[in-house]
Design a protein around this motif. Structure first.
Motif, PDB file in Angstrom:
ATOM      1  N   SER A 239       5.401  -2.618   8.299  1.00 21.45           N
ATOM      2  CA  SER A 239       6.722  -2.217   7.829  1.00 21.45           C
ATOM      3  C   SER A 239       6.556  -1.255   6.666  1.00 21.45           C
ATOM      4  O   SER A 239       5.637  -1.403   5.858  1.00 21.45           O
ATOM      5  CB  SER A 239       7.507  -3.456   7.380  1.00 21.45           C
ATOM      6  N   SER A 240       7.453  -0.258   6.586  1.00 18.48           N
ATOM      7  CA  SER A 240       7.337   0.717   5.491  1.00 18.48           C
ATOM      8  C   SER A 240       8.682   0.955   4.829  1.00 18.48           C
ATOM      9  O   SER A 240       9.736   0.779   5.434  1.00 18.48           O
ATOM     10  CB  SER A 240       6.787   2.053   6.016  1.00 18.48           C
ATOM     11  N   ASP A 241       8.633   1.358   3.553  1.00 18.51           N
ATOM     12  CA  ASP A 241       9.827   1.820   2.858  1.00 18.51           C
ATOM     13  C   ASP A 241      10.255   3.156   3.469  1.00 18.51           C
ATOM     14  O   ASP A 241       9.409   3.972   3.846  1.00 18.51           O
ATOM     15  CB  ASP A 241       9.541   2.033   1.369  1.00 18.51           C
ATOM     16  N   THR A 242      11.552   3.403   3.537  1.00 14.85           N
ATOM     17  CA  THR A 242      12.022   4.693   4.040  1.00 14.85           C
ATOM     18  C   THR A 242      12.011   5.740   2.934  1.00 14.85           C
ATOM     19  O   THR A 242      11.910   5.422   1.746  1.00 14.85           O
ATOM     20  CB  THR A 242      13.463   4.593   4.571  1.00 14.85           C
ATOM     21  N   LEU A 243      12.146   6.992   3.327  1.00 12.07           N
ATOM     22  CA  LEU A 243      12.512   8.028   2.373  1.00 12.07           C
ATOM     23  C   LEU A 243      13.845   7.642   1.737  1.00 12.07           C
ATOM     24  O   LEU A 243      14.627   6.885   2.312  1.00 12.07           O
ATOM     25  CB  LEU A 243      12.669   9.375   3.080  1.00 12.07           C
ATOM     26  N   VAL A 244      14.143   8.164   0.583  1.00 12.09           N
ATOM     27  CA  VAL A 244      15.365   7.909  -0.192  1.00 12.09           C
ATOM     28  C   VAL A 244      15.732   6.423  -0.208  1.00 12.09           C
ATOM     29  O   VAL A 244      16.901   6.047  -0.143  1.00 12.09           O
ATOM     30  CB  VAL A 244      16.568   8.776   0.280  1.00 12.09           C
TER      31      VAL A 244
ATOM     32  N   LYS B 217       5.647  10.294  -0.412  1.00 11.93           N
ATOM     33  CA  LYS B 217       5.036   8.968  -0.487  1.00 11.93           C
ATOM     34  C   LYS B 217       6.006   7.904   0.005  1.00 11.93           C
ATOM     35  O   LYS B 217       7.208   7.952  -0.303  1.00 11.93           O
ATOM     36  CB  LYS B 217       4.628   8.638  -1.924  1.00 11.93           C
ATOM     37  N   VAL B 218       5.477   6.936   0.767  1.00  8.35           N
ATOM     38  CA  VAL B 218       6.230   5.735   1.116  1.00  8.35           C
ATOM     39  C   VAL B 218       5.301   4.536   1.021  1.00  8.35           C
ATOM     40  O   VAL B 218       4.098   4.648   1.259  1.00  8.35           O
ATOM     41  CB  VAL B 218       6.844   5.800   2.534  1.00  8.35           C
ATOM     42  N   GLY B 219       5.863   3.389   0.661  1.00  7.26           N
ATOM     43  CA  GLY B 219       5.086   2.167   0.608  1.00  7.26           C
ATOM     44  C   GLY B 219       5.095   1.470   1.954  1.00  7.26           C
ATOM     45  O   GLY B 219       6.012   1.629   2.751  1.00  7.26           O
ATOM     46  N   TRP B 220       4.059   0.677   2.198  1.00  7.92           N
ATOM     47  CA  TRP B 220       4.014  -0.081   3.451  1.00  7.92           C
ATOM     48  C   TRP B 220       3.221  -1.362   3.253  1.00  7.92           C
ATOM     49  O   TRP B 220       2.442  -1.489   2.304  1.00  7.92           O
ATOM     50  CB  TRP B 220       3.429   0.751   4.590  1.00  7.92           C
TER      51      TRP B 220
ATOM     52  N   GLN C  56       0.831  -1.190   0.000  1.00  5.37           N
ATOM     53  CA  GLN C  56       0.000   0.000   0.000  1.00  5.37           C
ATOM     54  C   GLN C  56       0.872   1.248   0.000  1.00  5.37           C
ATOM     55  O   GLN C  56       2.082   1.179   0.253  1.00  5.37           O
ATOM     56  CB  GLN C  56      -0.926  -0.008   1.219  1.00  5.37           C
ATOM     57  N   THR C  57       0.261   2.380  -0.291  1.00  9.24           N
ATOM     58  CA  THR C  57       0.989   3.647  -0.358  1.00  9.24           C
ATOM     59  C   THR C  57       0.419   4.640   0.637  1.00  9.24           C
ATOM     60  O   THR C  57      -0.804   4.837   0.700  1.00  9.24           O
ATOM     61  CB  THR C  57       0.916   4.248  -1.773  1.00  9.24           C
ATOM     62  N   PHE C  58       1.305   5.265   1.404  1.00  9.05           N
ATOM     63  CA  PHE C  58       0.929   6.347   2.323  1.00  9.05           C
ATOM     64  C   PHE C  58       1.462   7.653   1.755  1.00  9.05           C
ATOM     65  O   PHE C  58       2.617   7.739   1.337  1.00  9.05           O
ATOM     66  CB  PHE C  58       1.516   6.102   3.709  1.00  9.05           C
ATOM     67  N   THR C  59       0.619   8.687   1.751  1.00  8.89           N
ATOM     68  CA  THR C  59       1.000   9.987   1.194  1.00  8.89           C
ATOM     69  C   THR C  59       0.839  11.085   2.234  1.00  8.89           C
ATOM     70  O   THR C  59      -0.202  11.180   2.887  1.00  8.89           O
ATOM     71  CB  THR C  59       0.143  10.335  -0.038  1.00  8.89           C
ATOM     72  N   LEU C  60       1.882  11.888   2.376  1.00  5.49           N
ATOM     73  CA  LEU C  60       1.828  13.103   3.184  1.00  5.49           C
ATOM     74  C   LEU C  60       1.782  14.284   2.221  1.00  5.49           C
ATOM     75  O   LEU C  60       2.715  14.476   1.432  1.00  5.49           O
ATOM     76  CB  LEU C  60       3.075  13.226   4.068  1.00  5.49           C
ATOM     77  N   PRO C  61       0.725  15.104   2.247  1.00  6.11           N
ATOM     78  CA  PRO C  61       0.675  16.244   1.329  1.00  6.11           C
ATOM     79  C   PRO C  61       1.864  17.181   1.495  1.00  6.11           C
ATOM     80  O   PRO C  61       2.356  17.759   0.519  1.00  6.11           O
ATOM     81  CB  PRO C  61      -0.648  16.930   1.705  1.00  6.11           C
TER      82      PRO C  61
ATOM     83  N   VAL D 145       8.626  -0.944  -4.673  1.00  6.26           N
ATOM     84  CA  VAL D 145       9.064   0.050  -3.695  1.00  6.26           C
ATOM     85  C   VAL D 145       8.399   1.388  -3.991  1.00  6.26           C
ATOM     86  O   VAL D 145       8.336   1.824  -5.135  1.00  6.26           O
ATOM     87  CB  VAL D 145      10.600   0.202  -3.706  1.00  6.26           C
ATOM     88  N   VAL D 146       7.909   2.033  -2.925  1.00  8.18           N
ATOM     89  CA  VAL D 146       7.356   3.390  -3.029  1.00  8.18           C
ATOM     90  C   VAL D 146       8.164   4.270  -2.093  1.00  8.18           C
ATOM     91  O   VAL D 146       8.232   4.021  -0.886  1.00  8.18           O
ATOM     92  CB  VAL D 146       5.864   3.435  -2.633  1.00  8.18           C
ATOM     93  N   THR D 147       8.803   5.303  -2.633  1.00  8.18           N
ATOM     94  CA  THR D 147       9.658   6.156  -1.819  1.00  8.18           C
ATOM     95  C   THR D 147       9.743   7.544  -2.436  1.00  8.18           C
ATOM     96  O   THR D 147       9.443   7.733  -3.617  1.00  8.18           O
ATOM     97  CB  THR D 147      11.069   5.546  -1.694  1.00  8.18           C
ATOM     98  N   THR D 148      10.135   8.506  -1.629  1.00  5.57           N
ATOM     99  CA  THR D 148      10.368   9.874  -2.105  1.00  5.57           C
ATOM    100  C   THR D 148      11.834  10.202  -1.885  1.00  5.57           C
ATOM    101  O   THR D 148      12.364  10.005  -0.784  1.00  5.57           O
ATOM    102  CB  THR D 148       9.486  10.876  -1.353  1.00  5.57           C
ATOM    103  N   GLY D 149      12.488  10.680  -2.934  1.00  9.45           N
ATOM    104  CA  GLY D 149      13.909  10.986  -2.845  1.00  9.45           C
ATOM    105  C   GLY D 149      14.388  11.713  -4.083  1.00  9.45           C
ATOM    106  O   GLY D 149      13.581  12.256  -4.856  1.00  9.45           O
TER     107      GLY D 149
END
Length: 412
Positions: free
Chosen positions: A134-139, A72-75, A53-58, A148-152
């Motif tokens: 568990s979630s993917d980290t930033l970068v 965005k990060v995946g979890w 799944q994907t979590f988004t912070l505006p 993988v879903v990540t912001t970097g």
């Protein structure tokens, strides 16, 4: 909240067949860089398909004060969240890992998540009792992995419509934890029965326990210390150096051009070797030649088997990774010091530290210093040592050796 279906299977009546040397080598080397992890066959297999799944912070402001939009990060999660949301265990991943700690995304996947040996029905992190998230980290290193879903730096900036590249702000381990906290808040989870993770995941555990002591009930850092000492800072610099000297790196401005794939592969090769140990290298490869009839003593291009295997695994892994993300992870790990000025004495929760004396990255003295600092603050600390001949990777591939200690710690 049920995200997975688990099926108990009968315990195997006979021992599993021995793993071949070549197969073990492939699994071990890959685990060092987050590709595959190998572990003993559990009594109850985790027969589950994982829903990513994907979590988004505006919007999000980094610890350094830089604003980011559309973070965005995946979890993923395993087990069932109980009515009062009190059975949550957060898993934080290692440098080259992802949120994929257990199970499979599809039945045909070559291997399950890296800690499948301890996550599932009847295992130390028992999914009949706990809700594991568990979630993917930033970068996240694996920016080119479709799972993988990540912001970097490789992400598209809303302001420019182009990848951030080196204009992405420096982020820290605390930033990783803050985004995880926002994810948990969005799920209405106010307390963690435990937080647990290996290597860089252990750094996140310490940051959780110092930054959010009112949330964390138990902390289980695995193969990781409470701050980056000079030894770790230097190792991380060595890890990143091949990327910086790749002529295609261009100061990090390589998107839309030829990426620094060769430097990235060499960086991953260094990570793999430093995360291992000499028993693994000598037992698995020794002085075997890469090719029959090609004696390394007779030509510069003739190689040893361990050289060829490290290059093969690292090149494959580089296809899913991003060089800038690698360097941003290096920086986040280098600047890590849990708890800031107050440090580890801020921790209030009981701590179970799992480490290996074979570890070349987080050496025994750093682990002991961490335990001593936590005790100065009054928190109870239990220490468990694991072996396996795999060095730092004991915390991935041999974590089941600490299974009884983990189960007991979670139950107390």
């Amino acid at each position: 909240m049920r995200l997975l279906t688990f099926h108990r299977t009968a315990a195997r009546k006979a021992a599993a067949p021995p793993v071949s040397t070549g197969r073990m080598t492939r699994r071990l080397a890959a685990a060092a860089i987050g590709f595959l992890a190998f572990a003993a066959n559990p009594a109850h297999a985790l027969d589950a398909i994982v829903q990513k799944q994907t979590f988004t912070l505006p919007s999000y402001t980094t610890v350094g004060g830089a604003p980011l939009r559309d973070v965005k990060v995946g979890w993923e999660a395993y087990g069932t969240l109980n009515a009062d949301k009190s059975n949550v265990i957060l898993i934080t991943h290692f440098f080259s890992g992802t949120s994929h700690a257990a199970g499979k995304y599809k039945p045909s996947d070559a291997a399950p998540g890296y800690w499948d040996a301890i996550i599932g029905p009847g295992k130390p992190l028992d999914t009949d009792k706990y809700y594991i998230i568990s979630s993917d980290t930033l970068v996240n290193l694996n920016a080119n992995d479709p799972n993988v879903v990540t912001t970097g730096p490789a992400s598209i900036s809303l302001e420019t419509g182009k990848p951030y590249g080196p204009r992405f702000p420096v982020v820290t381990i605390r930033d990783f934890v803050n985004v995880q906290k926002a994810l948990l808040d969005s799920l209405g989870i106010a307390r963690l029965h435990a937080v647990m993770g290996p290597s860089m995941g252990a750094l996140q555990v310490y940051e959780w326990a110092t930054g959010y002591p009112e949330v964390v009930e138990r902390a289980i850092p695995v193969i990781g210390a409470g701050e980056a000492d000079g030894w770790l800072v230097a190792w991380l610099d060595v890890w990143g150096s091949p990327i910086r000297v790749d002529p295609n790196f261009n100061g990090g401005d390589y998107y839309g051009r030829t990426p620094p794939k060769q430097g990235l592969a060499q960086a991953l090769k260094v990570v793999t070797l430093s995360a291992g140990a000499y028993p693994w290298a000598n037992t698995t490869f020794g002085r075997k030649w890469a090719e029959p009839g090609k004696d390394p003593a007779l030509a510069l291009d003739n190689r040893y088997a361990i050289e060829a295997k490290l290059d093969e695994v690292a090149a494959a892994r580089a296809d899913l990774a991003d060089a800038n993300h690698f360097l941003y992870l290096v920086k986040a790990n280098q600047v890590f010091a849990a708890g800031g000025d107050v440090g580890l004495k801020r921790i209030k929760a009981p701590v179970l530290i799992i480490s290996s004396d074979e570890d070349l990255i987080f050496h025994p003295a750093a682990i002991q210093r961490t335990a001593d600092e936590i005790r100065k603050g009054g928190a109870p600390v239990e220490q468990v040592k694991i072996g396996g001949g795999r060095g730092h990777l004991n915390g991935i591939g041999n974590i089941q050796e600490a299974g009884e200690a983990i189960s007991r710690f979670l139950a107390q």
